[in-house]
Design a protein around this motif. Sequence first.
Motif, mmCIF file in Angstrom:
data_model
loop_
_atom_site.group_PDB
_atom_site.id
_atom_site.type_symbol
_atom_site.label_atom_id
_atom_site.label_comp_id
_atom_site.label_asym_id
_atom_site.label_seq_id
_atom_site.Cartn_x
_atom_site.Cartn_y
_atom_site.Cartn_z
ATOM 1 N N VAL A 1 -6.591 18.165 -5.534
ATOM 2 C CA VAL A 1 -5.304 17.506 -5.783
ATOM 3 C C VAL A 1 -4.979 16.462 -4.727
ATOM 4 C CG1 VAL A 1 -2.813 17.870 -5.911
ATOM 5 C CG2 VAL A 1 -4.353 19.448 -7.067
ATOM 6 N N VAL A 2 -5.172 16.821 -3.440
ATOM 7 C CA VAL A 2 -4.851 15.883 -2.356
ATOM 8 C C VAL A 2 -5.686 14.618 -2.487
ATOM 9 C CG1 VAL A 2 -4.890 15.522 0.133
ATOM 10 C CG2 VAL A 2 -4.179 17.720 -0.783
ATOM 11 N N GLY A 3 -7.003 14.794 -2.710
ATOM 12 C CA GLY A 3 -7.884 13.638 -2.846
ATOM 13 C C GLY A 3 -7.574 12.814 -4.073
ATOM 14 N N ALA A 4 -7.226 13.484 -5.176
ATOM 15 C CA ALA A 4 -6.926 12.766 -6.422
ATOM 16 C C ALA A 4 -5.687 11.894 -6.269
ATOM 17 C CB ALA A 4 -6.739 13.772 -7.560
ATOM 18 N N MET A 5 -4.660 12.419 -5.625
ATOM 19 C CA MET A 5 -3.450 11.635 -5.414
ATOM 20 C C MET A 5 -3.706 10.483 -4.454
ATOM 21 S SD MET A 5 -0.097 14.087 -5.388
ATOM 22 C CE MET A 5 -0.736 15.314 -4.252
ATOM 23 N N GLY A 6 -4.424 10.774 -3.358
ATOM 24 C CA GLY A 6 -4.717 9.740 -2.365
ATOM 25 C C GLY A 6 -5.566 8.627 -2.941
ATOM 26 N N LEU A 7 -6.627 8.986 -3.648
ATOM 27 C CA LEU A 7 -7.504 7.979 -4.245
ATOM 28 C C LEU A 7 -6.772 7.179 -5.320
ATOM 29 C CD1 LEU A 7 -10.854 9.992 -4.558
ATOM 30 C CD2 LEU A 7 -10.430 8.006 -3.096
ATOM 31 N N GLY A 8 -5.975 7.886 -6.136
ATOM 32 C CA GLY A 8 -5.207 7.195 -7.169
ATOM 33 C C GLY A 8 -4.267 6.161 -6.572
ATOM 34 N N ALA A 9 -3.601 6.533 -5.466
ATOM 35 C CA ALA A 9 -2.678 5.613 -4.795
ATOM 36 C C ALA A 9 -3.411 4.418 -4.206
ATOM 37 C CB ALA A 9 -1.918 6.369 -3.700
ATOM 38 N N VAL A 10 -4.543 4.665 -3.547
ATOM 39 C CA VAL A 10 -5.299 3.584 -2.917
ATOM 40 C C VAL A 10 -5.856 2.619 -3.962
ATOM 41 C CG1 VAL A 10 -7.395 3.047 -1.598
ATOM 42 C CG2 VAL A 10 -5.881 4.881 -0.832
ATOM 43 N N VAL A 11 -6.415 3.153 -5.052
ATOM 44 C CA VAL A 11 -6.940 2.298 -6.128
ATOM 45 C C VAL A 11 -5.829 1.431 -6.708
ATOM 46 C CG1 VAL A 11 -7.893 2.317 -8.474
ATOM 47 C CG2 VAL A 11 -8.875 3.812 -6.724
ATOM 48 N N TYR A 12 -4.654 2.014 -6.886
ATOM 49 C CA TYR A 12 -3.534 1.243 -7.451
ATOM 50 C C TYR A 12 -3.087 0.142 -6.485
ATOM 51 C CZ TYR A 12 0.796 0.123 -9.847
ATOM 52 O OH TYR A 12 1.791 -0.561 -10.512
ATOM 53 N N ILE B 1 -4.883 -1.407 -4.196
ATOM 54 C CA ILE B 1 -5.898 -2.459 -4.169
ATOM 55 C C ILE B 1 -5.850 -3.310 -5.432
ATOM 56 C CG2 ILE B 1 -8.396 -2.880 -4.194
ATOM 57 C CD1 ILE B 1 -8.707 -0.385 -2.433
ATOM 58 N N GLY B 2 -5.656 -2.663 -6.569
ATOM 59 C CA GLY B 2 -5.726 -3.384 -7.832
ATOM 60 C C GLY B 2 -4.453 -4.082 -8.263
ATOM 61 N N VAL C 1 -0.471 2.774 3.867
ATOM 62 C CA VAL C 1 -0.942 4.104 3.493
ATOM 63 C C VAL C 1 -0.686 5.090 4.612
ATOM 64 C CG1 VAL C 1 -2.975 5.491 2.919
ATOM 65 C CG2 VAL C 1 -2.685 3.223 1.891
ATOM 66 N N ALA C 2 -1.143 4.728 5.825
ATOM 67 C CA ALA C 2 -0.950 5.623 6.977
ATOM 68 C C ALA C 2 0.526 5.769 7.323
ATOM 69 C CB ALA C 2 -1.727 5.093 8.178
ATOM 70 N N ASN C 3 1.280 4.667 7.230
ATOM 71 C CA ASN C 3 2.705 4.711 7.586
ATOM 72 C C ASN C 3 3.475 5.655 6.669
ATOM 73 O OD1 ASN C 3 2.338 2.872 9.624
ATOM 74 N ND2 ASN C 3 2.901 1.082 8.397
ATOM 75 N N GLN C 4 3.208 5.568 5.368
ATOM 76 C CA GLN C 4 3.924 6.420 4.419
ATOM 77 C C GLN C 4 3.520 7.887 4.560
ATOM 78 O OE1 GLN C 4 6.444 5.863 2.312
ATOM 79 N NE2 GLN C 4 6.592 3.804 3.151
ATOM 80 N N MET C 5 2.221 8.125 4.762
ATOM 81 C CA MET C 5 1.766 9.509 4.914
ATOM 82 C C MET C 5 2.358 10.147 6.162
ATOM 83 S SD MET C 5 -2.208 9.208 3.664
ATOM 84 C CE MET C 5 -2.569 10.932 4.032
ATOM 85 N N LEU C 6 2.401 9.394 7.259
ATOM 86 C CA LEU C 6 2.992 9.918 8.492
ATOM 87 C C LEU C 6 4.488 10.158 8.318
ATOM 88 C CD1 LEU C 6 2.507 10.664 11.453
ATOM 89 C CD2 LEU C 6 2.990 8.292 12.068
ATOM 90 N N GLY C 7 5.148 9.229 7.621
ATOM 91 C CA GLY C 7 6.573 9.408 7.365
ATOM 92 C C GLY C 7 6.859 10.607 6.490
ATOM 93 N N GLY C 8 5.921 10.953 5.612
ATOM 94 C CA GLY C 8 6.113 12.089 4.721
ATOM 95 C C GLY C 8 6.200 13.419 5.432
ATOM 96 N N VAL C 9 5.486 13.558 6.540
ATOM 97 C CA VAL C 9 5.496 14.834 7.266
ATOM 98 C C VAL C 9 6.345 14.775 8.532
ATOM 99 C CG1 VAL C 9 3.275 15.599 6.375
ATOM 100 C CG2 VAL C 9 3.330 14.205 8.440
#
Length: 425
Positions: free
Chosen positions: A20-31, A33-34, A43-51
């Motif tokens: 699940v973690v990888g699927a969400m992360g990869l889905g977000a990164v692909v979106y 980029i595209g 990506v790093a800023n939002q993930m750090l802010g999340g926790v």
Amino acid sequence: MTSILIIVFFLVFLFLGVPVVGAMGLGAVVYIIGFMNIPMNIVANQMLGGVGSYTLMAIPFFIISGALMESGGISKRIISFSTALVGGLPGGLALVVIVASAFFAAMTGSGAACVAAIGGMMIPALVKNGYDIDFASALQAAGGTLGPMIPPSILMVLYSVSTSNSVGDMLLAGLVPGLLIAVSMMVVTVFISVKKGYRGGDPFSMKKVLLSFKDSIWALLTPVTILGGIYSGIFTPTEAAAFSCFYAIFVGFFIYKELTIKSLLKCLYNSIKGTGIILSIVAVTQLFSWIMTREGLPQQIALMSTSISSNPQVFMLIVTLVLLVVGMFLDPVPAVLIFAPILTPSAIAMGINPIHFGVVMVATFCMGLVTPPVGMTLFVASNIANRPVLMVSKKVVPFLFAMFAAIILIVLFPQISLFLPSLGK
């Protein structure tokens, strides 16, 4: 409507077998980029802010305290007291599972911890006393769903953080609905026990109850100190979670004297792993939710929802059915973190109290804990009993109907969840 593609990417990766973690992360990164013209350091800023939230510190503390209670003798005494209370009724030993799970739920907030702590003792005991092993496993799996429902609840903390609602109000709102679900399970348990001829144990004795209460008093004080501290304003939920750890250590070492340095270190090690899994999901879902919000997906869903029906109860029933299906395929932690920020604004726009909406969402996702293919408590209980998940899942169906009936009542009568929070207003 390109924003819907991020969910499509997530589902594609998920069905390809990516965690699940990888699927969400990869889905977000692909979106990103595209379809988004933004730098990747977001990506790093939002993930750090999340926790980076003080409130989220309650999660590791509750996980640690649950493990300490299991190793320190608290769960064993909860079972003993529950047996004295309901053991003499038809299917008494089965009812003990539900009552003990409700008590343990009021200490930990985790479904898997509840099943592990209670099921490890109760499933063998049920089988020894003539209960069908698949029924015993299904019963414990269903009882485990009370862990995230009856406060303190990890899922309710996550909902509150992701939607900027009061953690205290959310926890208080879950108490009566959690007890309602427990009662609905007990009714089904009695009905099945009478039909199958599962008799109770020794008749009810006030003397036994008092003796068991005396032996279990320190264990029973656990939810009183945790919830009482939160609702009286002495503790914040995070401080109460930290206090519960110290309380469990004190009781385990000095009162019951069943906790050792070795078991303490083992509890901490296992809890760190569990915390890491949950917080990694929190970090990635923060990125995922941020992208969806930036792209206007919540607003699109809100518009679509209001076009289906302007009746709040119809909206709630539709959402409940949708979340029920989602919960079958997605663990409750990422499910809450993904869908709470998307659906809560729509609920508020229709005049639905966000606390009430959160209780319904958490309760619905808790049903997913006992449904294949990803039902966590179902798998833990099946593993304890060493039984095929499919066989156990067949026996869990009556409990699913009981839970669903209770959720419908919660949807139709908001005061079931809002009564207690309103007392403090």
